[in-house]
Design an enzyme around this catalytic site. Structure first.
Site, short mmCIF file in Angstrom:
data_model
loop_
_atom_site.label_atom_id
_atom_site.label_comp_id
_atom_site.label_asym_id
_atom_site.label_seq_id
_atom_site.Cartn_x
_atom_site.Cartn_y
_atom_site.Cartn_z
CG HIS A 241 -2.86 -8.63 -2.46
ND1 HIS A 241 -3.48 -7.89 -1.07
CD2 HIS A 241 -2.63 -8.38 -3.27
CE1 HIS A 241 -4.54 -8.05 -1.94
NE2 HIS A 241 -4.38 -8.84 -3.21
O1 RIB Z 1 -2.85 -12.81 -1.68
C1 RIB Z 1 -2.27 -12.06 -2.82
C2 RIB Z 1 -0.73 -12.15 -2.68
O2 RIB Z 1 -0.81 -13.87 -3.43
C3 RIB Z 1 0.01 -11.88 -3.39
O3 RIB Z 1 1.78 -11.97 -3.09
C4 RIB Z 1 0.16 -12.15 -5.27
O4 RIB Z 1 1.12 -11.74 -5.26
C5 RIB Z 1 0.02 -13.14 -4.46
O5 RIB Z 1 1.04 -14.46 -4.90
#
Ligand code: RIB
Ligand code: CA
Length: 324
Positions: A241
Site C-alpha cells: 500500500h
Molecule cells: O490500509 C493500509 C494502510 O493501513 C497502510 O498505510 C498500512 O500501513 C496501514 O497503516
C-alpha cells in the site's frame, strides 16, 4: 529534486516506503513524522528513527530528522493493526540503534516549520492516519499555503479493509481525514483500488531475498512477516500500500489518476471512515482529489527493487551525499 516529508505509522509497508524514499535521488526527504496507527506512536516513532538509521548506514550527513506526533485520534477510539505488523510494528525484525535522537518538537510543529522553510514546495507523503496533518492545519492554518501537495495512502472508491466500508488510515481518524480532504491543498489519493493491486507474490519475495543486500535483506525479513499475515487472511500475495505512494512521486507514469470529489463519512453506523468517491459527479461538487484508478504493477515492483538495491551500489544512497 522534490522536497518531501513522510508522515507515517511504521508498520511494515511504511518501512518499505521510507527506505525507498531515502534511496531515491529524485527526492529530498526533509523529515519524517510518526503517528499512532498500526502500533502506538512511541513504537512508530522509534521505528521511523531506526529505519532512517538503517538507510543512513552510519553516514553522518544522512541523519534525517524524525519527530513524534499524535498517538490517538481526537474523536475515534484507538484502532491498531498489530495482527498485520506485529507488536513491534516491524515483524520482529531488529534494526540498528539510531545514533541521533527524536526531535524535541512535536510533529505538527515540525511539519509547520518544514512547510514554511520550503517556500511552498513541500510535498507531504501521508501513509498513516491523518491526525498529524489535521493538527498542523488546525494549529497553523497559514501552513496550508506552504504545502504544495499531500500524497495520501488511504481510502477506497470501493470496499474497505478495516471495515467492509472503510480503509484503515481513514477509519483510524475519519475527522482528521475529512479536514484534510476539505483543506483545499492538492491531494493525490492512492486508495485500496490501486494499492491492493500493488502486490508482491511469494515468488517475487523469494527473488528479492535471493538478491539480498544491506537494506534489502532486513526489508525482506519484514515482508516475510507481512506475507504470513496476509496468508492468515487467506491471501497469497501481499499488498504494498504505502510504497506505491512513494513510487508514483518518483515516477508519475506508474499510477493513473482521475479528478473526483471525495467526502469522508464521519457519522455512519456502518460506514464511518468511508471515502465516498463521486465517480459519476452526481453531487455536482468540484473535485478535491486526484484518485488513483490504474497502476503499472510491473514497473512499480521494478522501481521498488532498484531503489532498495541502490543502497549496495558504489556511491549509493547509503554513502554520504557528497560522494554521489
Ligand atoms: O490500509 C493500509 C494502510 O493501513 C497502510 O498505510 C498500512 O500501513 C496501514 O497503516
Ligand atoms: Ca501506514
Amino acid at each position: 529534486m522534490k522536497k518531501i516529508l513522510i508522515d507515517c505509522d511504521p508498520g511494515i509497508d511504511d518501512a518499505i516506503a521510507i527506505l525507498m524514499a531515502l534511496a531515491a535521488p529524485e527526492l529530498e526527504v526533509v523529515g519524517i513524522t510518526a503517528v499512532g496507527g498500526n502500533v502506538g506512536v512511541d513504537t512508530t516513532a522509534r521505528n521511523a528513527l531506526a529505519l532512517a538509521a538503517l538507510a543512513a548506514g552510519g553516514a553522518p550527513d544522512r541523519q534525517v530528522p524524525v519527530a513524534r506526533g499524535a498517538d490517538l485520534a481526537m474523536f475515534a477510539e484507538k484502532r491498531r493493526a498489530e495482527s498485520v505488523h506485529g507488536i513491534d510494528g516491524l515483524g520482529g525484525v531488529r534494526l540498528p540503534e539510531p545514533s541521533w535522537p527524536l526531535e524535541k518538537i512535536p510533529a505538527w510543529d515540525f511539519i509547520r516549520d518544514a512547510a514554511l522553510r520550503s517556500g511552498g514546495s513541500l510535498e507531504i507523503v501521508a501513509i498513516g492516519p491523518l491526525t498529524n496533518i489535521a493538527m498542523t492545519l488546525a494549529a497553523y492554518p497559514a501552513a496550508a499555503r506552504s504545502i504544495k501537495a499531500i500524497h495520501i495512502m488511504g481510502g477506497s472508491a470501493g470496499l474497505g479493509n478495516a471495515t467492509p466500508a472503510a480503509e484503515f488510515n481513514i477509519y483510524a481518524d475519519p475527522h482528521a481525514a475529512a479536514a484534510v480532504f476539505q483543506s483545499g491543498i492538492p491531494i493525490t489519493m492512492c486508495g485500496l483500488d490501486v494499492t491492493r493491486r500493488a502486490s508482491l507474490t511469494p515468488s517475487g519475495l523469494e527473488a528479492l531475498k535471493a538478491i539480498g543486500g544491506r537494506v534489502l535483506s532486513p526489508a525482506c525479513a519484514m515482508l516475510d512477516h507481512y506475507l504470513a499475515a496476509y496468508r492468515g487472511f487467506g491471501l497469497n500475495a501481499l499488498a504494498l500500500h504505502d510504497p506505491l505512494v512513494v513510487a508514483h512521486i518518483v515516477d508519475p507514469s506508474l499510477v493513473t489518476f482521475r479528478p473526483y470529489r471525495v467526502e469522508v463519512e464521519t457519522e455512519g453506523k456502518y460506514t464511518t471512515g468511508k471515502t465516498v468517491v463521486d465517480i459519476h459527479g452526481i453531487a455536482k461538487r468540484p473535485p478535491n482529489a486526484q484518485v488513483g484508478v490504474e497502476l503499472d504493477v510491473v514497473g512499480f515492483i521494478a522501481l521498488m527493487t532498484r531503489l532498495l538495491c541502490s543502497y549496495d551500489a558504489p556511491g549509493g544512497q547509503g554513502s554520504s551525499r557528497e560522494a554521489r
